[in-house]
Design a protein around this motif. Structure first.
Motif, mmCIF file in Angstrom:
data_model
loop_
_atom_site.group_PDB
_atom_site.id
_atom_site.type_symbol
_atom_site.label_atom_id
_atom_site.label_comp_id
_atom_site.label_asym_id
_atom_site.label_seq_id
_atom_site.Cartn_x
_atom_site.Cartn_y
_atom_site.Cartn_z
ATOM 1 N N ASP A 213 0.821 -1.206 0.000
ATOM 2 C CA ASP A 213 0.000 0.000 0.000
ATOM 3 C C ASP A 213 0.858 1.260 0.000
ATOM 4 N N GLY A 214 2.185 1.090 0.024
ATOM 5 C CA GLY A 214 3.080 2.234 -0.037
ATOM 6 C C GLY A 214 3.186 3.001 1.262
ATOM 7 N N GLN A 215 2.607 2.504 2.322
ATOM 8 C CA GLN A 215 2.648 3.189 3.603
ATOM 9 C C GLN A 215 3.166 2.240 4.675
ATOM 10 N N VAL A 216 3.729 2.846 5.715
ATOM 11 C CA VAL A 216 4.152 2.068 6.868
ATOM 12 C C VAL A 216 3.157 2.341 7.982
ATOM 13 N N ILE A 217 2.501 1.311 8.447
ATOM 14 C CA ILE A 217 1.542 1.476 9.539
ATOM 15 C C ILE A 217 2.331 1.690 10.817
ATOM 16 N N SER A 218 2.079 2.800 11.480
ATOM 17 C CA SER A 218 2.893 3.173 12.632
ATOM 18 C C SER A 218 2.024 3.731 13.750
ATOM 19 N N CYS A 219 2.659 3.990 14.880
ATOM 20 C CA CYS A 219 1.980 4.583 16.026
ATOM 21 C C CYS A 219 2.973 5.472 16.757
ATOM 22 N N ARG A 220 2.491 6.184 17.766
ATOM 23 C CA ARG A 220 3.335 7.057 18.578
ATOM 24 C C ARG A 220 3.366 6.532 20.006
ATOM 25 N N SER A 221 4.382 6.900 20.750
ATOM 26 C CA SER A 221 4.512 6.402 22.120
ATOM 27 C C SER A 221 3.420 6.936 23.037
ATOM 28 N N ASP A 222 2.740 8.032 22.616
ATOM 29 C CA ASP A 222 1.636 8.542 23.430
ATOM 30 C C ASP A 222 0.278 8.011 22.966
ATOM 31 N N ASP A 223 0.274 7.084 21.994
ATOM 32 C CA ASP A 223 -0.964 6.382 21.635
ATOM 33 C C ASP A 223 -1.308 5.393 22.746
ATOM 34 N N ILE A 237 -1.883 -7.309 10.780
ATOM 35 C CA ILE A 237 -0.427 -7.302 10.750
ATOM 36 C C ILE A 237 0.115 -7.818 12.076
ATOM 37 N N HIS A 238 1.376 -8.209 12.070
ATOM 38 C CA HIS A 238 1.985 -8.837 13.239
ATOM 39 C C HIS A 238 2.886 -7.902 14.030
ATOM 40 N N ARG A 239 3.145 -6.712 13.473
ATOM 41 C CA ARG A 239 4.012 -5.754 14.167
ATOM 42 C C ARG A 239 3.643 -4.349 13.714
ATOM 43 N N ILE A 240 3.930 -3.383 14.580
ATOM 44 C CA ILE A 240 3.676 -1.986 14.240
ATOM 45 C C ILE A 240 4.861 -1.169 14.732
ATOM 46 N N TYR A 241 5.319 -0.232 13.911
ATOM 47 C CA TYR A 241 6.501 0.549 14.255
ATOM 48 C C TYR A 241 6.110 1.804 15.017
ATOM 49 N N VAL A 242 6.887 2.097 16.054
ATOM 50 C CA VAL A 242 6.678 3.293 16.869
ATOM 51 C C VAL A 242 7.598 4.384 16.324
ATOM 52 N N VAL A 243 7.027 5.553 16.009
ATOM 53 C CA VAL A 243 7.808 6.659 15.452
ATOM 54 C C VAL A 243 7.597 7.911 16.301
ATOM 55 N N ASP A 244 8.542 8.857 16.187
ATOM 56 C CA ASP A 244 8.397 10.122 16.906
ATOM 57 C C ASP A 244 7.724 11.155 16.011
ATOM 58 N N GLU A 245 7.711 12.418 16.454
ATOM 59 C CA GLU A 245 7.020 13.456 15.693
ATOM 60 C C GLU A 245 7.672 13.723 14.337
ATOM 61 N N GLU A 246 8.956 13.352 14.189
ATOM 62 C CA GLU A 246 9.648 13.492 12.906
ATOM 63 C C GLU A 246 9.545 12.219 12.071
ATOM 64 N N ARG A 247 8.794 11.258 12.572
ATOM 65 C CA ARG A 247 8.612 9.942 11.952
ATOM 66 C C ARG A 247 9.900 9.123 11.930
ATOM 67 N N ASP A 248 10.814 9.442 12.843
ATOM 68 C CA ASP A 248 11.996 8.605 13.029
ATOM 69 C C ASP A 248 11.609 7.394 13.871
ATOM 70 N N LEU A 249 12.221 6.264 13.568
ATOM 71 C CA LEU A 249 11.912 5.023 14.274
ATOM 72 C C LEU A 249 12.314 5.091 15.741
ATOM 73 N N GLU A 250 11.399 4.676 16.611
ATOM 74 C CA GLU A 250 11.712 4.548 18.032
ATOM 75 C C GLU A 250 11.716 3.088 18.480
ATOM 76 N N GLY A 251 11.082 2.226 17.694
ATOM 77 C CA GLY A 251 11.042 0.814 18.059
ATOM 78 C C GLY A 251 9.895 0.107 17.371
ATOM 79 N N VAL A 252 9.588 -1.082 17.854
ATOM 80 C CA VAL A 252 8.518 -1.891 17.267
ATOM 81 C C VAL A 252 7.726 -2.559 18.383
ATOM 82 N N VAL A 253 6.431 -2.725 18.151
ATOM 83 C CA VAL A 253 5.556 -3.462 19.064
ATOM 84 C C VAL A 253 4.981 -4.636 18.288
ATOM 85 N N THR A 254 5.122 -5.842 18.831
ATOM 86 C CA THR A 254 4.629 -7.046 18.165
ATOM 87 C C THR A 254 3.418 -7.612 18.899
#
Length: 286
Positions: A213-223, A237-254
């Motif tokens: 779909d051309g997008q990365v499904i992500s969330c924020r640490s304050d979600d 999906i089996h994992r979701i990436y956690v990003v900051d306000e600049e959309r830099d990777l902070e980690g992953v939640v499985t």
């Protein structure tokens, strides 16, 4: 599939030279299920019975790293059902609105110490890396997927999972170039393959690749954890990436991370059943 066409003939048509080599090999002709089931840690599988507790199920799906559990009827000698990590997350999504769930699930990810795996611990690939590197890393590290990052190494621009390897085997052009094709070109070629309606009969039931779909499904640490559970369940999906306000990777939640937060194993719960296999032996597979 037409009943007049044999399995091998269909496979050759779908996958070109790879499948021609496969079906002519001694491995294909002579290997039996019993030859490979012992290569997995729980051989042939670790069953549940309907009388087992909910805690047992959740512990097996989290701490003991099971992705799928078979529920068996020993008296009838049959498999009654299959329980997956995804099914457990769907069950949680169905609990939205219940008091016990809302009390826990309205907490922010950061309040529950998510993400467990931080950005500097993530196994990543760059878009110009060979796609084989991505699949080899997943196999070596025992993980089901990893982020595709930009040249900075900080921003996720895609996700590739182990199940996407199917397209190397079933798409002739990809198989032809499998030793040299980059992650980026692999993604583009699979998109083209599917958008042009080239999906064959043998691929009709294959899941769509997680990056198409051309997008990365992500969330924020304050979600909230509820928001994340709903996203995981909605997008299957089996994992979701956690990003900051600049959309830099902070980690992953499985899925396993979330299930693990729900349970605690009482001392001696499984006795000595798992002695010697937890933590995982080197090179073991689930």
């Amino acid at each position: 599939m037409s009943p007049t066409r044999s399995g091998p003939e269909v496979i050759v048509k779908a996958g070109g030279s790879f499948f021609k080599k496969l079906i002519s090999s001694d491995l294909y002709k002579n290997a039996k299920v019993e030859d490979i089931w012992g290569s997995f840690r729980w051989a042939p599988f670790l069953p549940l019975q309907s009388s087992d507790t909910f805690l047992t199920m959740l512990l097996l799906l989290s701490k003991y790293r099971m992705k799928t559990l078979l529920v068996v009827d020993l008296g009838e000698g049959k498999i009654d059902n299959i329980i997956t990590q995804s099914a457990a997350i769907h069950m949680l999504a169905e609990c939205v609105g219940l008091p016990w769930f809302e009390k826990w699930a309205t907490k922010k990810l950061s309040e529950l110490s998510f993400p467990v795996m931080k950005s500097d611990q993530l196994v990543k690939v760059f878009e110009e890396d060979p796609v084989l590197k991505a699949f080899k890393l997943m196999r070596m590290k025992g993980i089901g997927g990893l982020p595709v990052v930009d040249v900075s190494g900080r921003k996720a621009i895609g996700n590739i999972s182990i199940r996407d390897a199917q397209f190397l085997l079933t798409t002739p052009k990809l198989f032809k170039d499998h030793n040299s094709i980059t992650v980026k070109n692999f993604v583009l070629e699979v998109r083209k393959h599917l958008k042009n309606g080239e999906k064959g009969e043998e691929e009709e039931n294959f899941p769509t690749p997680s990056f198409l779909d051309g997008q990365v499904i992500s969330c924020r640490s304050d979600d909230t954890i509820k928001d994340v559970i709903i996203k995981l369940d909605t997008h299957k999906i089996h994992r979701i990436y956690v990003v900051d306000e600049e959309r830099d990777l902070e980690g992953v939640v499985t899925l396993r991370d979330i299930i693990s937060k729900l349970v605690h194993e009482p001392h001696g719960y499984f006795g000595d059943f798992f002695d010697g296999v937890v933590p995982l032996p080197k090179n073991s597979r689930v």
